[in-house]
Design an enzyme around this catalytic site. Sequence first.
Site: not given
Length: 365
Positions: A98, A177, A319-320
């Site tokens: 990424q 971002y 994710g987590r």
Amino acid sequence: MSDLFTSHRLGDLTLPNRVVMAPMTRARGTADGLATESMATYFAQRASAGLLISDGVPPNLVGSASPGIAGLRSDAEAESWRQVTDAVHAESGRIFAQIMHGGRMGHVETTGVQPVGPSAVTPNAHVFTAAGFVPALEPRELATSEVAEQAESYAAAARRAIDAGFDGVELHGANGYLISQFLSSNANLRTDRYGGSIANRIRFAVEAMSATVDAIGADRVGIRLSPGAGLGDVVEDGMPELYGALLDELGRLDPVYVHLVATAPGEVLLDMRRRWKQSLIINPSSWLTRGDAIFGATATDRASADHWLGLGADLISFGRPFLANPDLVERLRHGLLLAEADVETYYTGGDRGFIDYPPHQEQVA
């Protein structure tokens, strides 16, 4: 409806299942931006996922948003990632890098230079530094002549990623971002061709994608988006129309996937599914709805994965759950109990809370 454990063709890759490991900052790189042996172990442990996506990787100095992040800013940094990609491929895995340009979410304490952004607007947000989270600084507005250079930085990092053995790259267009800042109506106050109208606000994202596709080929490039998320003090006026126009323009470049965080109302996400003809990854986590929980109440689980596969998603990112469950795919397949990750070790460096979570066989032994 697709099953989570059936294969899926993604460009030249055949993914053995539809489970994607989402990109997550773990801050386990060296102080000078190199990947480590522990990082190789971490990703190899999770290589049973259909696709792994790395931590956000800075493409250049001014785009570096956090300390302790392995970069793709130089050939030396890229070479350090080779141990990671080799370890993943040795386990028959597939991994994308990424590429994350922080824009105004960087800090002089991290990079030694003033952060940049589409406009000189200080975000009402905190950024991560070696001293912890501190208030964001006012960025320097990029001159029109400089914008193309920052768009090209994604392509340069992508070339290094492929040279380092990555199977492809994901542009980080989410979470406040740089790409997200250009899409914004409050971080981007420009009056040139990169600001104002929706057509202008999407221009930087399209140029960054176009440069990257030209560099390494469309079948090795994806992008992550978080419509309406609001992270990094980003507001997106006309959000449904903004993302509809963006997907239409990106679609003409034929990247291999779009990775959506489910941060918009369901009808907006379903319209995006209808517009997008290539592969779609959905992350259904509610981590943005934080409430009393530091990182949100609900991580992606089997039920939310099946729900979105039923609505037309091709792949589901977790994710987590991957942090404490290196064998997550097997646990999901068999309905096994998931371990909980230690929040205190997310960004602390070292191997504790990183590569020491056991697979389920060891837990019950």
